[in-house]
Design an enzyme around this catalytic site. Structure first.
Site, short mmCIF file in Angstrom:
data_model
loop_
_atom_site.label_atom_id
_atom_site.label_comp_id
_atom_site.label_asym_id
_atom_site.label_seq_id
_atom_site.Cartn_x
_atom_site.Cartn_y
_atom_site.Cartn_z
N SER A 85 0.86 -1.18 0.00
CA SER A 85 0.00 0.00 0.00
C SER A 85 0.91 1.23 0.00
O SER A 85 1.86 1.31 -0.77
CB SER A 85 -0.93 -0.05 1.21
OG SER A 85 -1.77 1.08 1.27
N TYR A 101 -4.41 8.59 -6.56
CA TYR A 101 -3.49 7.60 -6.01
C TYR A 101 -3.81 7.34 -4.54
O TYR A 101 -3.91 6.19 -4.11
CB TYR A 101 -2.05 8.08 -6.16
CG TYR A 101 -1.03 7.16 -5.52
CD1 TYR A 101 -0.57 6.03 -6.17
CD2 TYR A 101 -0.54 7.42 -4.24
CE1 TYR A 101 0.36 5.17 -5.58
CE2 TYR A 101 0.37 6.57 -3.64
CZ TYR A 101 0.83 5.46 -4.31
OH TYR A 101 1.73 4.61 -3.71
N LYS A 132 -5.05 3.70 -2.70
CA LYS A 132 -4.40 3.06 -1.56
C LYS A 132 -5.32 2.99 -0.34
O LYS A 132 -5.25 2.03 0.44
CB LYS A 132 -3.09 3.77 -1.23
CG LYS A 132 -2.04 3.67 -2.33
CD LYS A 132 -1.71 2.20 -2.66
CE LYS A 132 -0.56 2.09 -3.66
NZ LYS A 132 -0.23 0.68 -3.99
#
Length: 274
Positions: free
Chosen positions: A134, A148, A152
């Site tokens: 992660s 992004y 995650k």
């Protein structure tokens, strides 16, 4: 006893570094990449102990085929390291639909498909360790990486849930949460938005200035020992932060969140209605 390790995104960066670390100590590694010629040097050095597998993790059926190849070759899968992914740089408004969907397809759905493909093998074994790469940006955020960050955060929620579902089957789950490291993640591997909006210039400039400090970028080689330690641990953590920026950033963010929760405590409790 040697382990069988399945690593995605092994053509460069963390993936290749960790693949070689496992190989060096005698483990067997199935290393996936879109372009497996990037693994030729490892094949020439480690021979039959490495199985290069051409794979685009966003193709769900191909993930199941890849897992079958690994089991045919090595007989089992002890550790899965879901490492394939990339960064998308740009503000939330500037990110195009295509860029946002592609980011989620690789960073979230690709990881999900690989996990689903490996789980039947680990369930049959009644053992296994799934290590999800992660980011500390799955726990807190910074500007210019909104999509992004979201990918995650999704990986975090999925993997924490998975850990609670498979514990009784002898399967462990660990989330690895690095800060920025001096790999190609922010360079050749990254995507930049083209649709720049003038109003975000101050945000973009501040982000660029923060990234110019070399001390914020970790040394990739320093992650090898922690990864091997996690892989060998009989009781690995659900989460492991990698890097001092990640540690301090997450502690600061969580402290602030808890303070805000307490500040609005009475409103929250009143909202329950009784």
């Amino acid at each position: 006893m040697s382990k069988v390790v399945f690593i995605t995104g092994a053509s460069r960066g963390f993936g290749k570094l960790w693949a070689e670390a496992f190989l060096k100590r005698g483990d067997k590694v199935a290393a996936t990449a879109r372009n497996i010629s990037a693994l030729d040097d490892l094949v020439s050095t480690y021979g039959d102990n490495i199985l290069p597998v051409q794979l685009d993790v966003t193709n769900r059926p191909d993930n199941f085929e890849a897992v079958n190849k690994v089991v045919e070759k090595f007989g089992r899968i002890d550790i899965l390291i879901n490492n394939a992914g990339y960064g998308l740089f740009g503000t939330v408004e500037e990110s195009t639909e295509q860029q946002a969907r592609a980011q989620m397809e690789t960073n979230f759905f690709g990881l999900l498909w690989v996990t689903q493909a490996v789980l039947p093998v680990m369930r049959a074994q009644k053992s296994g360790h799934i290590i999800q790469v992660s980011s500390f940006l799955g726990l807190t955020t910074i500007p210019m990486l909104g999509v992004y960050n979201a990918s995650k955060f999704a990986v975090e929620g999925l993997s924490e849930t998975l850990a609670s579902e498979v514990a009784h089957l002898g399967i462990k789950v660990t989330l690895i949460e690095p800060n920025g490291f001096a790999t190609e993640w922010a360079g050749a591997s990254a995507i930049q938005t083209d649709n720049t909006i003038q109003d975000y210039t101050p945000v973009r400039e501040a982000f660029g200035e923060s990234g110019s400090d070399p001390s914020i970028w970790g040394k990739p080689e320093a992650t090898v020992a922690p990864i091997l330690q996690i892989a060998d641990s009989p009781n690995p953590p659900l989460r492991l932060l990698l890097g001092k920026v990640a540690y301090h950033g997450v502690v600061q963010a969580y402290t602030k969140q808890l303070e805000e929760v307490e500040t609005w405590k009475e409103v929250s409790i009143a909202a329950h209605g009784h």
